[in-house]
Design a protein around this motif. Structure first.
Motif, PDB file in Angstrom:
ATOM      1  N   VAL A 151      95.477  70.979  26.778  1.00 41.96           N
ATOM      2  CA  VAL A 151      93.916  70.464  26.440  1.00 41.96           C
ATOM      3  C   VAL A 151      93.237  71.638  25.948  1.00 41.96           C
ATOM      4  O   VAL A 151      93.341  72.953  26.755  1.00 41.96           O
ATOM      5  N   LEU A 152      92.618  71.736  24.776  1.00 43.85           N
ATOM      6  CA  LEU A 152      91.855  72.892  24.270  1.00 43.85           C
ATOM      7  C   LEU A 152      90.459  72.546  24.122  1.00 43.85           C
ATOM      8  O   LEU A 152      90.109  71.205  23.285  1.00 43.85           O
ATOM      9  N   GLN A 153      89.466  72.974  24.638  1.00 43.46           N
ATOM     10  CA  GLN A 153      88.084  72.769  24.430  1.00 43.46           C
ATOM     11  C   GLN A 153      87.375  73.519  23.224  1.00 43.46           C
ATOM     12  O   GLN A 153      87.516  74.721  23.233  1.00 43.46           O
ATOM     13  N   ALA A 154      87.385  72.883  22.190  1.00 41.88           N
ATOM     14  CA  ALA A 154      86.952  73.576  20.755  1.00 41.88           C
ATOM     15  C   ALA A 154      86.788  72.302  19.982  1.00 41.88           C
ATOM     16  O   ALA A 154      86.884  71.159  20.188  1.00 41.88           O
ATOM     17  N   GLY A 155      86.082  72.679  18.562  1.00 44.01           N
ATOM     18  CA  GLY A 155      85.855  71.692  17.785  1.00 44.01           C
ATOM     19  C   GLY A 155      86.820  71.991  16.485  1.00 44.01           C
ATOM     20  O   GLY A 155      87.167  72.863  16.261  1.00 44.01           O
ATOM     21  N   VAL A 156      87.130  70.847  15.763  1.00 46.86           N
ATOM     22  CA  VAL A 156      88.285  71.119  14.868  1.00 46.86           C
ATOM     23  C   VAL A 156      87.264  71.001  13.443  1.00 46.86           C
ATOM     24  O   VAL A 156      86.137  70.154  13.439  1.00 46.86           O
ATOM     25  N   VAL A 189      73.590  78.828  24.201  1.00 45.95           N
ATOM     26  CA  VAL A 189      74.832  79.234  24.204  1.00 45.95           C
ATOM     27  C   VAL A 189      75.986  78.302  25.017  1.00 45.95           C
ATOM     28  O   VAL A 189      76.833  78.165  24.645  1.00 45.95           O
ATOM     29  N   GLU A 190      75.328  77.536  25.837  1.00 50.28           N
ATOM     30  CA  GLU A 190      76.008  77.089  26.842  1.00 50.28           C
ATOM     31  C   GLU A 190      76.535  75.664  25.839  1.00 50.28           C
ATOM     32  O   GLU A 190      77.582  74.785  26.531  1.00 50.28           O
ATOM     33  N   ASN A 191      75.986  75.369  24.806  1.00 49.37           N
ATOM     34  CA  ASN A 191      76.579  74.235  24.013  1.00 49.37           C
ATOM     35  C   ASN A 191      77.200  74.433  22.835  1.00 49.37           C
ATOM     36  O   ASN A 191      77.470  73.613  22.017  1.00 49.37           O
ATOM     37  N   THR A 192      77.889  75.865  22.843  1.00 45.83           N
ATOM     38  CA  THR A 192      78.654  76.115  21.763  1.00 45.83           C
ATOM     39  C   THR A 192      80.152  76.139  21.950  1.00 45.83           C
ATOM     40  O   THR A 192      80.569  76.417  23.266  1.00 45.83           O
ATOM     41  N   VAL A 193      81.045  75.796  20.939  1.00 48.42           N
ATOM     42  CA  VAL A 193      82.403  75.819  21.157  1.00 48.42           C
ATOM     43  C   VAL A 193      82.870  76.808  19.858  1.00 48.42           C
ATOM     44  O   VAL A 193      82.222  76.757  18.922  1.00 48.42           O
ATOM     45  N   GLU A 194      84.074  77.143  19.884  1.00 52.54           N
ATOM     46  CA  GLU A 194      84.845  77.761  18.847  1.00 52.54           C
ATOM     47  C   GLU A 194      85.298  76.582  18.043  1.00 52.54           C
ATOM     48  O   GLU A 194      85.734  75.736  18.443  1.00 52.54           O
ATOM     49  N   ALA A 195      85.334  76.727  16.667  1.00 54.10           N
ATOM     50  CA  ALA A 195      85.944  76.001  15.490  1.00 54.10           C
ATOM     51  C   ALA A 195      87.324  76.511  15.535  1.00 54.10           C
ATOM     52  O   ALA A 195      87.485  77.386  15.236  1.00 54.10           O
ATOM     53  N   TRP A 196      88.233  75.432  15.199  1.00 51.73           N
ATOM     54  CA  TRP A 196      89.625  75.765  14.877  1.00 51.73           C
ATOM     55  C   TRP A 196      89.860  74.801  13.783  1.00 51.73           C
ATOM     56  O   TRP A 196      89.437  73.555  13.747  1.00 51.73           O
ATOM     57  N   ASP A 197      90.579  75.202  12.850  1.00 51.71           N
ATOM     58  CA  ASP A 197      91.179  74.423  11.737  1.00 51.71           C
ATOM     59  C   ASP A 197      92.603  74.035  11.705  1.00 51.71           C
ATOM     60  O   ASP A 197      93.347  74.572  13.074  1.00 51.71           O
ATOM     61  N   ILE A 198      93.222  73.106  11.176  1.00 55.02           N
ATOM     62  CA  ILE A 198      94.479  72.746  11.567  1.00 55.02           C
ATOM     63  C   ILE A 198      95.627  73.814  11.525  1.00 55.02           C
ATOM     64  O   ILE A 198      96.310  73.865  12.408  1.00 55.02           O
ATOM     65  N   PRO A 199      95.476  74.695  10.557  1.00 53.61           N
ATOM     66  CA  PRO A 199      96.758  75.838  10.735  1.00 53.61           C
ATOM     67  C   PRO A 199      96.395  76.463  11.854  1.00 53.61           C
ATOM     68  O   PRO A 199      97.389  77.001  12.478  1.00 53.61           O
ATOM     69  N   ALA A 200      95.144  76.847  12.414  1.00 52.32           N
ATOM     70  CA  ALA A 200      94.994  77.698  13.615  1.00 52.32           C
ATOM     71  C   ALA A 200      95.513  76.785  14.716  1.00 52.32           C
ATOM     72  O   ALA A 200      96.266  77.429  15.668  1.00 52.32           O
ATOM     73  N   LEU A 201      95.256  75.505  14.662  1.00 52.84           N
ATOM     74  CA  LEU A 201      95.672  74.649  15.923  1.00 52.84           C
ATOM     75  C   LEU A 201      97.468  74.632  15.910  1.00 52.84           C
ATOM     76  O   LEU A 201      97.955  74.811  17.174  1.00 52.84           O
ATOM     77  N   ALA A 202      97.942  74.549  14.696  1.00 53.13           N
ATOM     78  CA  ALA A 202      99.416  74.429  14.860  1.00 53.13           C
ATOM     79  C   ALA A 202      99.760  75.870  15.213  1.00 53.13           C
ATOM     80  O   ALA A 202     100.970  75.859  15.772  1.00 53.13           O
ATOM     81  N   ALA A 203      99.244  76.781  14.817  1.00 52.65           N
ATOM     82  CA  ALA A 203      99.943  78.277  15.186  1.00 52.65           C
ATOM     83  C   ALA A 203      99.669  78.449  16.699  1.00 52.65           C
ATOM     84  O   ALA A 203     100.515  78.883  17.418  1.00 52.65           O
ATOM     85  N   HIS A 204      98.452  77.775  17.239  1.00 54.44           N
ATOM     86  CA  HIS A 204      98.427  77.694  18.923  1.00 54.44           C
ATOM     87  C   HIS A 204      99.414  77.149  19.562  1.00 54.44           C
ATOM     88  O   HIS A 204      99.733  77.806  20.659  1.00 54.44           O
ATOM     89  N   ALA A 205      99.875  76.116  18.870  1.00 54.27           N
ATOM     90  CA  ALA A 205     100.939  75.012  19.601  1.00 54.27           C
ATOM     91  C   ALA A 205     102.208  75.807  19.351  1.00 54.27           C
ATOM     92  O   ALA A 205     103.232  75.144  20.045  1.00 54.27           O
TER      93      ALA A 205
END
Length: 285
Positions: A151-156, A189-205
């Motif tokens: 589970v990754l807390q982030a926005g796509v 600041v407490e309402n912010t998350v990092e954005a990840w695109d699809i290539p970054a998510l695939a690389a993370h996995a």
């Protein structure tokens, strides 16, 4: 007198909901589990009439076909449960072959991930969700699957940036409607998350191929598919998405011009199956 009649009528209505809920969900949850879950709604109505606050403690529901899942009462969790496990909105993918990796974008409380993990016992899932309350329940629901689920807390999004998490415009109970938008100066600041695109998510996995890409990200799909999706679409075999408006639909299908696929629909979901690159479109692009 009219107030008494109104309360009595409301009580009968809630009792009817309880009986219907137990009858409909009993075969899936077990009749005891269905009673326990739906009785909470009736009890909260009684508490409302008594001037007491509702009981919102999450409830664990044991299912015959999957591990137990946790649902929050008086939220959209139950409607998500119905769509996924009773109405089986994702069943079009049941016959997908050689599924090893699933990317769940907009995982909410992880119910779609639970469905996929049980349908494809050799698969791993990366579940991405921006809302911290949803993430907490998602982690709980996916914990039984060990290292098969991350589970990754982030926005796509369409690129790497910072995003602000925005509550659902339809009210605080609509937990499946949480949105993100580009960060603005002054956002907490407490309402912010990092954005990840699809290539970054695939690389993370650690994968180059996504066998099932599920996207339900409350209009952020417009950003994802307006940002050169031809970079990563060749690595996707099957895609299922919920589109949130005509502008999102236009951006999505414009991006999908780079692919050939079988198109299908079920409920609110759009499926692109057996995807492969459209060589002519890629060359023209």
């Amino acid at each position: 007198m009219s107030l008494i009649v109104q309360k009595f009528s409301g009580g009968l209505k809630q009792l009817g909901h309880l009986i219907t809920g137990v009858r409909e969900d009993g075969p899936l949850m077990g009749h005891g589990g269905a009673f326990r879950f739906h009785a909470r709604t009736v009890w909260n109505q009684v508490r409302y009439y008594a001037g007491a606050s509702p009981l919102l403690t999450p409830i664990e529901v044991r299912l015959e076909s999957v591990s137990a899942v946790t649902l929050r009462p008086m939220t959209s969790d139950y409607r998500a449960f119905r769509q996924i496990f009773r109405e089986r909105e994702y069943s079009i993918l049941d016959d997908a072959r050689q599924v090893e990796f699933i990317l769940d974008c907009g995982a909410n409380v992880g119910l779609a991930s639970v469905y996929f993990l049980n349908r494809f016992p050799r698969a791993r899932v990366l579940a991405v969700e921006p809302d911290p309350e949803n993430v907490a329940i998602c982690r709980r629901n996916l914990a039984p699957y060990g290292d098969r689920a991350t589970v990754l807390q982030a926005g796509v999004w369409g690129c790497s940036t910072k995003l602000t998490v925005v509550p659902s415009p339809f009210g605080p109970a609509e937990k499946w409607g949480v949105q993100v938008r580009a960060f603005r100066a002054g956002d907490p600041v407490e309402n912010t998350v990092e954005a990840w695109d699809i290539p970054a998510l695939a690389a993370h996995a650690g994968v180059k191929k996504v066998d099932i890409l599920k996207i339900d990200i409350e209009r952020s799909e417009m950003e994802v598919f307006a940002s050169s999706p031809e970079r990563w679409l060749p690595g996707v075999r099957n895609l299922v998405i919920e589109l949130h408006g005509e502008d999102c639909s236009h951006a999505f299908f414009a991006g999908m011009e780079h692919c050939e696929y079988r198109l299908a629909h079920r409920g609110d979901l759009t499926y692109c199956l057996d995807m492969k690159p459209n060589r002519g479109a890629l060359k023209a692009g």
